[in-house]
Scaffold this active site. Structure first.
Site, mmCIF file in Angstrom:
data_model
loop_
_atom_site.group_PDB
_atom_site.id
_atom_site.type_symbol
_atom_site.label_atom_id
_atom_site.label_comp_id
_atom_site.label_asym_id
_atom_site.label_seq_id
_atom_site.Cartn_x
_atom_site.Cartn_y
_atom_site.Cartn_z
ATOM 1 N N SER A 135 92.076 -35.453 -41.078
ATOM 2 C CA SER A 135 91.229 -36.321 -40.641
ATOM 3 C C SER A 135 91.821 -37.564 -40.467
ATOM 4 O O SER A 135 92.628 -38.088 -41.393
ATOM 5 C CB SER A 135 89.802 -36.514 -41.387
ATOM 6 O OG SER A 135 89.000 -37.654 -41.006
ATOM 7 N N TYR A 148 84.236 -37.409 -48.702
ATOM 8 C CA TYR A 148 84.745 -36.668 -47.636
ATOM 9 C C TYR A 148 86.072 -37.159 -47.352
ATOM 10 O O TYR A 148 87.246 -36.577 -47.132
ATOM 11 C CB TYR A 148 84.005 -36.893 -46.353
ATOM 12 C CG TYR A 148 84.694 -36.151 -44.954
ATOM 13 C CD1 TYR A 148 84.499 -34.668 -44.825
ATOM 14 C CD2 TYR A 148 85.273 -36.844 -44.289
ATOM 15 C CE1 TYR A 148 84.985 -34.384 -43.718
ATOM 16 C CE2 TYR A 148 85.702 -36.586 -43.073
ATOM 17 C CZ TYR A 148 85.700 -35.033 -42.904
ATOM 18 O OH TYR A 148 86.456 -34.519 -41.597
#
Length: 240
Positions: A135, A148
């Site tokens: 990400s 996350y």
């Protein structure tokens, strides 16, 4: 990576980025296996794309990960591509009573599972490609999804080391680095205003055709190239 005539396992392949990759790889004449916890979602994909092979598997449990590998080794021993895509994202705060519980779930699914699958599937003699989906948040954390971001930073680091460890083998290691996309990651509606998954998939496929091993798109391209000063600017902008 060659983009056709592969046999590919995509974890979390029934929704979001995983579904986008599933559809695109099918168009390129690949055999695609997808796994996930929800049999109903897997069957929906199989109904839409009859060539897809589905396997119910809870990647958060060690036993299910081992069963998945054993099933692939017994029935699809020619599998040559592993895509570690499955992940969860929790919007939370350290003051939440269930912060530790949710953190543990994220770490297990986003970190422990792909590491375990990588060690298992590296035993397949046919394996020649591992793709880890990280990400843009691996570079600049967003404090509303603190764990996350940390898991993706971990996977970014692990992927770099994995590529180095496997450089003397025939296994190519690719990192897909998406920005926020229009998916249900983190909850329905949260990412509605972001780019379509299909746009991201088309971009990364073109980059793979060009032989790139770090695949970025949109905001993630800038973040992947950021230095300490620009990272601080990004952080302050994202976390007012």
């Amino acid at each position: 990576m060659k983009l056709s005539n592969n046999k590919i396992l995509i974890t979390g392949g029934a929704s979001g980025i995983g579904l986008g990759l599933t559809e695109r790889f099918i168009k390129e004449n690949n055999t695609v296996i997808i796994c996930g916890r929800r049999e109903d979602l897997l069957k929906e994909v199989a109904n839409k794309f009859p060539a897809v092979i589905i396997k119910v598997c809870d990647l958060s449990t060690e036993a299910d990960r081992i069963k998945l590998y054993d099933w692939v080794a017994a029935n699809h021993s020619d599998l040559n591509v592993l895509i570690n895509n499955a992940g969860i994202q929790n919007w939370m705060n350290i003051s939440d009573s269930n912060f530790y519980q949710k953190s543990n779930e994220e770490i297990t699914t986003n970190v422990i599972a792909p590491i375990h699958l990588t060690t298992l599937f590296a035993n397949l003699k046919s394996l020649n490609t591992i793709i880890n989906v990280t990400s843009g948040l691996a570079f600049v954390p967003f404090s509303k999804v603190p764990v996350y971001c940390s898991t993706k930073a971990f996977m970014r680091s692990f992927t770099l080391s994995l590529r180095h460890m496997l450089k003397s083998t025939n296994i190519e290691v690719i990192e897909m680095i998406p920005p926020a996309l229009n998916t249900d990651l983190g909850g329905k509606g949260i990412h509605d205003g972001h780019p379509a998954v299909s746009d991201f998939v088309e971009s990364v496929f073109q980059q793979m055709k060009e032989g790139k091993t770090e695949l970025t798109f949109g905001f993630s391209e800038g973040r992947a190239k950021a230095n300490n000063e620009t990272i601080a600017e990004y952080f302050n902008r994202m976390n007012p």
